[in-house]
Design a protein around this motif. Structure first.
Motif, PDB file in Angstrom:
ATOM      1  N   ARG A   1       2.458   8.238   7.006  1.00 48.30           N
ATOM      2  CA  ARG A   1       1.981   7.778   8.441  1.00 48.30           C
ATOM      3  C   ARG A   1       0.664   7.184   8.416  1.00 48.30           C
ATOM      4  O   ARG A   1       0.522   6.481   9.033  1.00 48.30           O
ATOM      5  CB  ARG A   1       2.148   9.273   8.896  1.00 48.30           C
ATOM      6  N   PRO A   2      -0.256   7.331   7.656  1.00 46.69           N
ATOM      7  CA  PRO A   2      -1.620   6.952   7.932  1.00 46.69           C
ATOM      8  C   PRO A   2      -1.640   5.361   7.667  1.00 46.69           C
ATOM      9  O   PRO A   2      -2.176   4.625   8.231  1.00 46.69           O
ATOM     10  CB  PRO A   2      -2.707   7.410   6.863  1.00 46.69           C
ATOM     11  N   VAL A   3      -0.590   4.932   6.595  1.00 46.73           N
ATOM     12  CA  VAL A   3      -0.354   3.458   6.414  1.00 46.73           C
ATOM     13  C   VAL A   3       0.121   2.869   7.449  1.00 46.73           C
ATOM     14  O   VAL A   3       0.057   1.637   8.137  1.00 46.73           O
ATOM     15  CB  VAL A   3       0.182   3.011   5.236  1.00 46.73           C
ATOM     16  N   ILE A   4       1.226   3.517   8.249  1.00 44.18           N
ATOM     17  CA  ILE A   4       2.080   3.068   9.384  1.00 44.18           C
ATOM     18  C   ILE A   4       0.832   2.895  10.470  1.00 44.18           C
ATOM     19  O   ILE A   4       1.080   1.872  11.157  1.00 44.18           O
ATOM     20  CB  ILE A   4       3.351   4.183   9.684  1.00 44.18           C
TER      21      ILE A   4
ATOM     22  N   GLU B   1       1.063  -1.090  -0.149  1.00 48.81           N
ATOM     23  CA  GLU B   1      -0.014  -0.028  -0.115  1.00 48.81           C
ATOM     24  C   GLU B   1       0.778   1.288   0.101  1.00 48.81           C
ATOM     25  O   GLU B   1       0.698   2.164  -0.661  1.00 48.81           O
ATOM     26  CB  GLU B   1      -1.022  -0.045   1.335  1.00 48.81           C
ATOM     27  N   LEU B   2       1.850   1.292   0.887  1.00 45.86           N
ATOM     28  CA  LEU B   2       2.533   2.130   1.013  1.00 45.86           C
ATOM     29  C   LEU B   2       3.710   2.580  -0.470  1.00 45.86           C
ATOM     30  O   LEU B   2       3.784   3.646  -0.817  1.00 45.86           O
ATOM     31  CB  LEU B   2       3.570   2.422   2.081  1.00 45.86           C
ATOM     32  N   ARG B   3       3.908   1.558  -0.887  1.00 48.07           N
ATOM     33  CA  ARG B   3       4.736   1.563  -2.215  1.00 48.07           C
ATOM     34  C   ARG B   3       3.981   1.965  -3.334  1.00 48.07           C
ATOM     35  O   ARG B   3       4.186   2.941  -4.138  1.00 48.07           O
ATOM     36  CB  ARG B   3       5.330   0.173  -2.435  1.00 48.07           C
ATOM     37  N   ALA B   4       2.702   1.750  -3.409  1.00 49.44           N
ATOM     38  CA  ALA B   4       1.670   2.257  -4.276  1.00 49.44           C
ATOM     39  C   ALA B   4       1.461   3.749  -4.320  1.00 49.44           C
ATOM     40  O   ALA B   4       1.438   4.510  -5.142  1.00 49.44           O
ATOM     41  CB  ALA B   4       0.274   1.431  -4.182  1.00 49.44           C
ATOM     42  N   LEU B   5       1.079   4.236  -2.903  1.00 51.36           N
ATOM     43  CA  LEU B   5       0.958   5.441  -2.641  1.00 51.36           C
ATOM     44  C   LEU B   5       2.021   6.398  -2.970  1.00 51.36           C
ATOM     45  O   LEU B   5       2.246   7.516  -3.627  1.00 51.36           O
ATOM     46  CB  LEU B   5       0.707   5.517  -1.133  1.00 51.36           C
ATOM     47  N   THR B   6       3.347   5.949  -2.660  1.00 50.50           N
ATOM     48  CA  THR B   6       4.698   6.488  -3.168  1.00 50.50           C
ATOM     49  C   THR B   6       4.687   6.630  -4.693  1.00 50.50           C
ATOM     50  O   THR B   6       5.403   7.868  -5.129  1.00 50.50           O
ATOM     51  CB  THR B   6       5.769   5.796  -2.360  1.00 50.50           C
ATOM     52  N   ALA B   7       4.499   5.648  -5.185  1.00 53.94           N
ATOM     53  CA  ALA B   7       4.632   5.859  -6.781  1.00 53.94           C
ATOM     54  C   ALA B   7       3.890   6.959  -7.488  1.00 53.94           C
ATOM     55  O   ALA B   7       4.231   7.257  -8.481  1.00 53.94           O
ATOM     56  CB  ALA B   7       4.083   4.399  -7.109  1.00 53.94           C
ATOM     57  N   SER B   8       2.896   7.338  -6.500  1.00 54.35           N
ATOM     58  CA  SER B   8       2.081   8.459  -7.238  1.00 54.35           C
ATOM     59  C   SER B   8       2.700   9.848  -7.073  1.00 54.35           C
ATOM     60  O   SER B   8       2.081  10.833  -7.740  1.00 54.35           O
ATOM     61  CB  SER B   8       0.656   8.457  -6.724  1.00 54.35           C
TER      62      SER B   8
END
Length: 235
Positions: free
Chosen positions: A110-113, A37-44
């Motif tokens: 942070r929300p994913v964490i 999830e965090l990787r996908a968020l960062t990719a954007s």
């Protein structure tokens, strides 16, 4: 949930098909859902390339488990992929000191964490790294107390971070430095290096040479992502 271009090589491995094979065969099947999830968020994000490569993250996870890491430090956080990976790997009572001068990027991840229920392990310090490390060293109990460190920050200060980390790490503790091949430019003549890479290239070459002659560490430069150098403190 995968990023838009999951097979885009992030480092020296320029074969898209081979990189896709590595990711799909070995990395993604073992990657925890919060990291996906965090990787996908960062990719954007516009600076998505600053995120830790997932194959390099897999190596870091193994190192954390091998040494039974419980107390760690991270210099350079960005959205927190490597931070989340560490928090998911260390014990529930483990602690991570995370240092970054840009809290805004950390707040994106942070929300994913929080959802992964590991934020209680993280002590985020919004600061330039050198004064933060010096502050930690003011407490003599911190010397020789950290099991693991990960550094992905400004290359000009890698040498300075290393000196402080050698005091903070336990003997047999491990520090991993990211981007130690600097897009492959370390092996290129300066004349053929893109201007945007030249300063980082010079600092990275200087740092790599310093590690090669440092008697306090064992080293291994691994061509994952943009190059990661693994150092084990031996004295």
């Amino acid at each position: 949930m995968e990023p838009e271009k999951p097979t885009e090589p992030q480092g020296l491995l320029q074969s898209h098909d081979l990189y896709k094979y590595i990711l799909e065969t070995n990395v993604y099947p073992r990657e925890p859902e919060p990291l996906k999830e965090l990787r996908a968020l960062t990719a954007s994000l516009p600076r998505s390339g600053m995120g830790t490569a997932p194959d390099a993250g897999q190596m870091i996870q193994i190192l954390l488990k091998l040494i039974g890491a419980k107390k760690t430090i991270e210099i350079g956080v960005f959205t927190g992929y490597s931070l989340l990976l560490t928090a998911l790997t260390i014990p529930d009572d483990g602690k991570i000191v995370a240092i970054d001068m840009n809290r805004e990027s950390y707040e994106i991840g942070r929300p994913v964490i929080e959802k992964a229920k590991v934020e209680h392990k993280i002590d985020f310090i919004e600061s330039e790294a050198l004064p933060a490390l010096d502050k930690i060293l003011e407490n003599s109990d911190n010397e020789g107390s950290f099991d693991f460190a990960f550094v992905d920050a400004d290359k000009i200060n890698y040498i300075n971070y290393h000196e402080r980390l050698m005091r903070l790490l336990k003997v047999n503790g491990i520090v991993v430095y990211d981007n130690t091949l600097w897009f492959g430019s370390v092996a290129q003549p300066e004349s053929s290096t893109d201007d945007s890479y030249k300063e980082g290239r010079m600092n990275t070459i200087k740092f790599n040479k310093s590690l090669a002659i440092d008697p306090r560490v064992d080293i291994s430069l691994v061509p994952l992502g943009d190059g990661i150098t693994i150092c084990r403190r031996i004295s």
